[in-house]
Design an enzyme around this catalytic site. Structure first.
Site, PDB file in Angstrom:
ATOM      1  N   TYR A  41       0.822  -1.214   0.000  1.00 24.42           N
ATOM      2  CA  TYR A  41       0.000   0.000   0.000  1.00 24.42           C
ATOM      3  C   TYR A  41       0.858   1.268   0.000  1.00 24.42           C
ATOM      4  CZ  TYR A  41      -2.831   3.771   1.952  1.00 24.42           C
ATOM      5  OH  TYR A  41      -3.422   4.987   2.169  1.00 24.42           O
TER       6      TYR A  41
ATOM      7  N   THR B 280      -4.952  -0.835  -2.758  1.00 25.14           N
ATOM      8  CA  THR B 280      -5.704   0.172  -2.017  1.00 25.14           C
ATOM      9  C   THR B 280      -5.512  -0.072  -0.514  1.00 25.14           C
ATOM     10  OG1 THR B 280      -7.664  -1.237  -2.151  1.00 25.14           O
ATOM     11  CG2 THR B 280      -7.436   0.480  -3.838  1.00 25.14           C
ATOM     12  N   TYR B 281      -6.055   0.833   0.296  1.00 26.27           N
ATOM     13  CA  TYR B 281      -5.879   0.769   1.748  1.00 26.27           C
ATOM     14  C   TYR B 281      -6.306  -0.594   2.289  1.00 26.27           C
ATOM     15  CZ  TYR B 281      -5.787   2.421   6.590  1.00 26.27           C
ATOM     16  OH  TYR B 281      -5.510   2.592   7.916  1.00 26.27           O
ATOM     17  N   MET B 282      -5.436  -1.182   3.131  1.00 20.85           N
ATOM     18  CA  MET B 282      -5.652  -2.581   3.532  1.00 20.85           C
ATOM     19  C   MET B 282      -6.434  -2.733   4.835  1.00 20.85           C
ATOM     20  SD  MET B 282      -2.565  -1.376   4.273  1.00 20.85           S
ATOM     21  CE  MET B 282      -2.262  -0.765   5.902  1.00 20.85           C
ATOM     22  N   ARG B 283      -6.950  -1.650   5.379  1.00 17.45           N
ATOM     23  CA  ARG B 283      -7.809  -1.770   6.571  1.00 17.45           C
ATOM     24  C   ARG B 283      -9.212  -1.330   6.180  1.00 17.45           C
ATOM     25  NH1 ARG B 283      -5.207  -3.700  10.660  1.00 17.45           N
ATOM     26  NH2 ARG B 283      -2.976  -3.329  10.867  1.00 17.45           N
TER      27      ARG B 283
END
Length: 199
Positions: A66, A81-84
């Site tokens: 990311y 994309t954002y992993m959270r």
């Protein structure tokens, strides 16, 4: 339920002289649908089940993908994309891009008529999109030389899951055979792949 070995032996003894007959054969077509793109928890599960990574390792590698990877002349590029996230939502541009890739690389038979939209869980925050490649044209093989083995394996997992999520279902011919023996019924099922779809 057969609760004990003694009971199992009794059943076997009753079946010994029994006449075994095929009492029914059912054939039907079954479809297996692709899974939605990854949320954080699903990525952690797949990281463990498919790659044998701990949750911590999966998230550390995802963070690096990311934050950006040096891709030669392109410089540092965020690959995912954002992993959270707890959302399975995908933006319109990403959907158009993945549909173009599927049509070009796999053919029209693998592309559904319309994009597939997945529902997030009721309590999902939906602040971020699902975890997906930032650019689906960056195939795992095209960035392979810039990634260490574990980063490559995780990126490939994310990329494949995202592409598969927008493909048509796999189709199986399923056969179920019922067999009568005395007072007992047995069932055997098997499936043969007819069209591989997202698989």
């Amino acid at each position: 339920d057969i609760p004990s070995e003694a009971e199992a032996q009794r059943v076997l003894a009753e079946l010994e002289p029994a006449r075994w007959l095929v009492s029914g054969v059912t054939q039907k077509e079954k479809r297996r649908y692709p899974a939605p793109p990854f949320t954080t928890s699903k990525l952690q599960q797949a990281g463990f089940n498919k790659l044998r990574f701990t949750t911590k390792r999966t998230m550390m590698l995802a963070q690096r993908l990311y934050e950006g990877v040096e891709l030669g002349d392109e410089g540092a590029v965020a690959l995912i994309t954002y992993m959270r996230t707890d959302s399975v939502r995908v933006g319109a541009d990403a959907l158009a891009q993945v549909r173009d890739l599927i049509g070009a690389d796999y053919g029209a038979t693998y592309l559904p008529e319309k994009p597939i939209f997945y529902k997030s869980k009721k309590d999902a925050q939906d602040a971020h999109e699902a975890i997906r490649p930032t650019d689906v044209a960056r195939t795992p093989e095209s960035v392979r030389k810039y990634l260490d083995d574990d980063m490559y394996r995780l990126y490939r997992l994310i990329w494949q899951r995202f592409v598969a999520s927008q493909m048509v279902p796999a189709v199986f011919d399923q056969t179920t055979i019922d067999i009568a023996a005395g007072d007992y019924q047995f069932r055997a099922s098997g499936a043969v792949l007819k069209f591989n779809g997202f698989l």
